[in-house]
Design a protein around this motif. Structure first.
Motif, PDB file in Angstrom:
ATOM      1  N   MET A   1      20.349  -6.293  -0.833  1.00  0.00           N
ATOM      2  CA  MET A   1      21.155  -6.130   0.386  1.00  0.00           C
ATOM      3  C   MET A   1      22.085  -7.333   0.543  1.00  0.00           C
ATOM      4  N   ARG A   2      23.356  -7.076   0.735  1.00  0.00           N
ATOM      5  CA  ARG A   2      24.351  -8.117   0.953  1.00  0.00           C
ATOM      6  C   ARG A   2      25.043  -7.871   2.289  1.00  0.00           C
ATOM      7  N   LEU A   3      25.699  -8.908   2.834  1.00  0.00           N
ATOM      8  CA  LEU A   3      26.398  -8.777   4.115  1.00  0.00           C
ATOM      9  C   LEU A   3      27.488  -7.719   4.055  1.00  0.00           C
ATOM     10  N   HIS A   4      28.182  -7.646   2.925  1.00  0.00           N
ATOM     11  CA  HIS A   4      29.266  -6.671   2.812  1.00  0.00           C
ATOM     12  C   HIS A   4      28.752  -5.238   2.645  1.00  0.00           C
ATOM     13  N   ASN A   5      27.424  -5.079   2.477  1.00  0.00           N
ATOM     14  CA  ASN A   5      26.845  -3.730   2.358  1.00  0.00           C
ATOM     15  C   ASN A   5      26.424  -3.144   3.701  1.00  0.00           C
TER      16      ASN A   5
END
Length: 196
Positions: A1-5
């Motif tokens: 999980m990434r912030l841009h996801n």
């Protein structure tokens, strides 16, 4: 999980309803605004309670009972934190508070509230002081002075009327004394004065 996801939860966000854009908006030719008229125009809104010019419901209903709004007294509120900008020993009056932009407008009196701490001793002119503010002012070595108000014009008028009444009474008393002294004179003296 990434912030841009990160994505909003499905169904929580909706596409903005574009009004006045014709059939391409997805809401038909009139975009849900009907045909012409005031409410179909851009910026053509009607204020709350407007009933097309007829007497609105709020004015048709009878008004009963007492409302205290006309007799409400406004007090200018000053917190102890605001008074720390003045030097120790300063007399904090209404004029000083107005000059420093701490109070403005029309008010009946000044009320001091105990928000914050007073760093040094001040002489504060006020109409009302909260219990916490009073304790903090006394702890800092300051004093509270009752605010002096200008005498109302009605008081001056009544005072002048009283002075006139007193002056009238004094002149009446003087005339009564003159009459009494003239009556107390003996008859012989009166005749002698008449002959002379």
């Amino acid at each position: 999980m990434r912030l841009h996801n990160f994505r909003p939860r499905p169904g929580s966000r909706h596409r903005v309803k574009r009004l006045g854009c014709g059939e391409s908006s997805g809401h038909g030719k009139t975009s849900g605004k009907g045909h012409k008229g005031q409410k179909a125009r851009s910026g053509g809104s009607i204020r709350l309670g407007f009933e097309g010019g007829q007497m609105p419901l709020i004015r048709r209903l009878p008004k009963r009972g007492f409302n205290n709004a006309a007799f409400h007294k406004n007090y200018a509120i000053v917190n102890l934190d605001d008074l720390n900008e003045f030097k120790a020993g300063t007399v904090v009056s209404e004029q000083l508070l107005r000059e420093s932009k701490l109070v403005r407008g029309h008010f009946v009196g000044i009320k001091i509230l105990g928000d914050g701490e007073l760093k040094h001793a001040l002489k504060i002119e006020a109409d009302k002081v909260s219990e916490s503010a009073k304790a903090k002012i006394e702890k800092a070595g300051g004093t509270i002075i009752p605010r002096l108000r200008d005498e109302p014009a009605t008081r001056k008028l009544t005072a002048s009327a009283d002075d006139v009444d007193q002056a009238g009474k004094g002149s009446e008393e003087a005339t009564l004394k003159k009459k009494s002294t003239s009556k107390s004179q003996p008859k012989g003296k009166r005749k002698a004065s008449k002959k002379s």
